[in-house]
Design a protein around this motif. Structure first.
Motif, PDB file in Angstrom:
ATOM      1  N   VAL A 139      70.032  44.671  23.606  1.00  0.00           N
ATOM      2  CA  VAL A 139      70.327  45.289  22.320  1.00  0.00           C
ATOM      3  C   VAL A 139      69.079  46.018  21.869  1.00  0.00           C
ATOM      4  N   ILE A 140      69.138  47.328  21.854  1.00  0.00           N
ATOM      5  CA  ILE A 140      67.955  48.112  21.483  1.00  0.00           C
ATOM      6  C   ILE A 140      67.800  48.078  19.977  1.00  0.00           C
ATOM      7  N   GLU A 141      66.636  47.598  19.529  1.00  0.00           N
ATOM      8  CA  GLU A 141      66.398  47.427  18.108  1.00  0.00           C
ATOM      9  C   GLU A 141      65.822  48.697  17.493  1.00  0.00           C
ATOM     10  N   ASP A 142      66.501  49.214  16.479  1.00  0.00           N
ATOM     11  CA  ASP A 142      66.001  50.363  15.735  1.00  0.00           C
ATOM     12  C   ASP A 142      65.032  49.837  14.684  1.00  0.00           C
ATOM     13  N   VAL A 143      63.763  50.187  14.815  1.00  0.00           N
ATOM     14  CA  VAL A 143      62.769  49.615  13.923  1.00  0.00           C
ATOM     15  C   VAL A 143      62.571  50.433  12.651  1.00  0.00           C
ATOM     16  N   THR A 144      63.318  51.474  12.462  1.00  0.00           N
ATOM     17  CA  THR A 144      63.224  52.221  11.223  1.00  0.00           C
ATOM     18  C   THR A 144      64.560  52.200  10.510  1.00  0.00           C
ATOM     19  N   GLY A 145      64.483  52.173   9.204  1.00  0.00           N
ATOM     20  CA  GLY A 145      65.678  52.198   8.383  1.00  0.00           C
ATOM     21  C   GLY A 145      65.704  53.463   7.560  1.00  0.00           C
ATOM     22  N   ASN A 175      53.786  47.991  10.157  1.00  0.00           N
ATOM     23  CA  ASN A 175      54.584  48.673  11.174  1.00  0.00           C
ATOM     24  C   ASN A 175      54.818  47.748  12.363  1.00  0.00           C
ATOM     25  N   ALA A 176      56.063  47.338  12.561  1.00  0.00           N
ATOM     26  CA  ALA A 176      56.399  46.415  13.645  1.00  0.00           C
ATOM     27  C   ALA A 176      56.467  47.147  14.980  1.00  0.00           C
ATOM     28  N   ARG A 177      56.186  46.405  16.041  1.00  0.00           N
ATOM     29  CA  ARG A 177      56.329  46.954  17.393  1.00  0.00           C
ATOM     30  C   ARG A 177      57.797  46.950  17.789  1.00  0.00           C
ATOM     31  N   PRO A 178      58.269  47.995  18.474  1.00  0.00           N
ATOM     32  CA  PRO A 178      59.672  47.993  18.937  1.00  0.00           C
ATOM     33  C   PRO A 178      59.875  46.940  20.018  1.00  0.00           C
ATOM     34  N   PHE A 179      61.097  46.447  20.112  1.00  0.00           N
ATOM     35  CA  PHE A 179      61.393  45.451  21.140  1.00  0.00           C
ATOM     36  C   PHE A 179      62.871  45.499  21.484  1.00  0.00           C
ATOM     37  N   ARG A 180      63.217  44.882  22.613  1.00  0.00           N
ATOM     38  CA  ARG A 180      64.609  44.769  23.036  1.00  0.00           C
ATOM     39  C   ARG A 180      65.112  43.368  22.718  1.00  0.00           C
ATOM     40  N   MET A 181      66.232  43.293  22.037  1.00  0.00           N
ATOM     41  CA  MET A 181      66.827  42.016  21.660  1.00  0.00           C
ATOM     42  C   MET A 181      67.656  41.511  22.843  1.00  0.00           C
ATOM     43  N   THR A 182      66.975  40.862  23.800  1.00  0.00           N
ATOM     44  CA  THR A 182      67.606  40.466  25.047  1.00  0.00           C
ATOM     45  C   THR A 182      68.359  39.149  24.884  1.00  0.00           C
ATOM     46  N   THR A 183      69.667  39.170  25.180  1.00  0.00           N
ATOM     47  CA  THR A 183      70.469  37.949  25.160  1.00  0.00           C
ATOM     48  C   THR A 183      71.099  37.737  26.530  1.00  0.00           C
ATOM     49  N   PHE A 184      71.467  36.482  26.805  1.00  0.00           N
ATOM     50  CA  PHE A 184      72.018  36.109  28.105  1.00  0.00           C
ATOM     51  C   PHE A 184      73.291  35.291  27.907  1.00  0.00           C
ATOM     52  N   PRO A 185      74.218  35.342  28.869  1.00  0.00           N
ATOM     53  CA  PRO A 185      75.409  34.502  28.774  1.00  0.00           C
ATOM     54  C   PRO A 185      75.034  33.015  28.785  1.00  0.00           C
ATOM     55  N   ALA A 239      60.385  35.030  17.981  1.00  0.00           N
ATOM     56  CA  ALA A 239      59.135  35.453  17.356  1.00  0.00           C
ATOM     57  C   ALA A 239      59.154  36.950  17.054  1.00  0.00           C
ATOM     58  N   ARG A 240      59.764  37.733  17.932  1.00  0.00           N
ATOM     59  CA  ARG A 240      59.832  39.181  17.711  1.00  0.00           C
ATOM     60  C   ARG A 240      60.644  39.525  16.459  1.00  0.00           C
ATOM     61  N   VAL A 241      61.731  38.804  16.249  1.00  0.00           N
ATOM     62  CA  VAL A 241      62.555  39.053  15.054  1.00  0.00           C
ATOM     63  C   VAL A 241      61.754  38.741  13.791  1.00  0.00           C
ATOM     64  N   VAL A 242      61.011  37.634  13.812  1.00  0.00           N
ATOM     65  CA  VAL A 242      60.174  37.288  12.663  1.00  0.00           C
ATOM     66  C   VAL A 242      59.149  38.392  12.412  1.00  0.00           C
ATOM     67  N   GLU A 243      58.478  38.837  13.470  1.00  0.00           N
ATOM     68  CA  GLU A 243      57.478  39.891  13.329  1.00  0.00           C
ATOM     69  C   GLU A 243      58.106  41.181  12.794  1.00  0.00           C
ATOM     70  N   HIS A 244      59.293  41.517  13.295  1.00  0.00           N
ATOM     71  CA  HIS A 244      59.949  42.755  12.893  1.00  0.00           C
ATOM     72  C   HIS A 244      60.177  42.808  11.387  1.00  0.00           C
ATOM     73  N   TYR A 245      60.689  41.730  10.829  1.00  0.00           N
ATOM     74  CA  TYR A 245      60.987  41.740   9.396  1.00  0.00           C
ATOM     75  C   TYR A 245      59.761  41.439   8.535  1.00  0.00           C
ATOM     76  N   ALA A 246      58.718  40.844   9.129  1.00  0.00           N
ATOM     77  CA  ALA A 246      57.502  40.578   8.375  1.00  0.00           C
ATOM     78  C   ALA A 246      56.632  41.818   8.225  1.00  0.00           C
ATOM     79  N   CYS A 247      56.736  42.763   9.165  1.00  0.00           N
ATOM     80  CA  CYS A 247      55.871  43.947   9.154  1.00  0.00           C
ATOM     81  C   CYS A 247      56.401  45.021   8.215  1.00  0.00           C
ATOM     82  N   ARG A 248      56.365  44.727   6.936  1.00  0.00           N
ATOM     83  CA  ARG A 248      56.773  45.652   5.874  1.00  0.00           C
ATOM     84  C   ARG A 248      56.448  44.968   4.551  1.00  0.00           C
ATOM     85  N   PRO A 249      56.397  45.704   3.449  1.00  0.00           N
ATOM     86  CA  PRO A 249      56.229  45.025   2.159  1.00  0.00           C
ATOM     87  C   PRO A 249      57.405  44.072   1.937  1.00  0.00           C
TER      88      PRO A 249
END
Length: 204
Positions: free
Chosen positions: A9-15, A63-73, A121-131
């Motif tokens: 799942v490609i994460e769009d880091v900008t809104g 500014n968060a680093r982009p990442f791929r939201m990798t999930t597995f069956p 950890a990436r999800v936490v970083e993604h939402y933490a890197c902003r006001p």
């Protein structure tokens, strides 16, 4: 045995209200004027480069680093709690633009898919890197995991020290703020909720 590919799942880091990247030159000029307005000398040997460092430092925090939201069956049908404790967290209070730092405990009860552990950890970083405010950050992490994984339950606990409260104003040194969001089974089932909170260590 045939291997099953991971879902990427490609994460769009900008809104819609976010810029695509920092303008460090403009930020440095603004930082220089900001510091001068507060009476800080920025022309000395030790402070000449301070506005640039300040600009780059805040750019890193916001500014968060982009990442791929990798999930597995979830081929093995694992149905117990998956919990990552003490994920380091740093963010910036949107009211004072001062840092708050702490840890996040993030867990979920898997459904059809499981998540690569580093992505918690990436999800936490993604939402933490902003006001941010801590309450919103906690809920955003939980809601994101529900949206991407469709798990049976999600729990997020954030413990943080806010420098806007410990270094200024009331100066409540050492105080920590705890917020939580529990969704699905971790909210509705008392035993599951108790297990999650006990494993995070917040019930001590």
């Amino acid at each position: 045995m045939t291997a099953t590919a991971a879902l990427q799942v490609i994460e769009d880091v900008t809104g819609p209200d976010e810029v695509t990247g920092p303008d460090l030159e403009a930020a440095e000029r603004a930082a220089r004027e900001f510091l001068r307005a507060l009476g800080v000398v920025v022309d000395g040997e030790g402070t000449r480069d301070t506005p640039g460092r300040m600009a780059r430092g805040y750019a890193e925090l916001l500014n968060a680093r982009p990442f791929r939201m990798t999930t597995f069956p979830n081929d093995e049908g694992y149905d117990e709690l998956v919990l990552a404790r003490d994920i380091p967290l740093r963010s910036v209070c949107q009211h004072h633009m001062l840092p708050f730092v702490g840890v996040a405990h993030v867990g979920y009860l898997p459904g059809a898919r499981i998540l690569g552990l580093s992505k918690l950890a990436r999800v936490v970083e993604h939402y933490a890197c902003r006001p941010q405010v801590q309450e919103r950050l906690t809920k955003q992490v939980a809601d994101h995991l529900v949206e991407q994984l469709q798990p049976r339950g999600v729990g997020v606990v954030v413990e943080a020290e806010h420098t806007c409260m410990t270094l200024r104003g009331v100066r409540a040194t050492g105080s920590r703020t705890v917020t939580s969001t529990l969704l699905g089974t971790l909210r509705d089932d008392a035993a599951s909720r108790q297990e999650f909170l006990a494993l995070t260590g917040v019930q001590r």
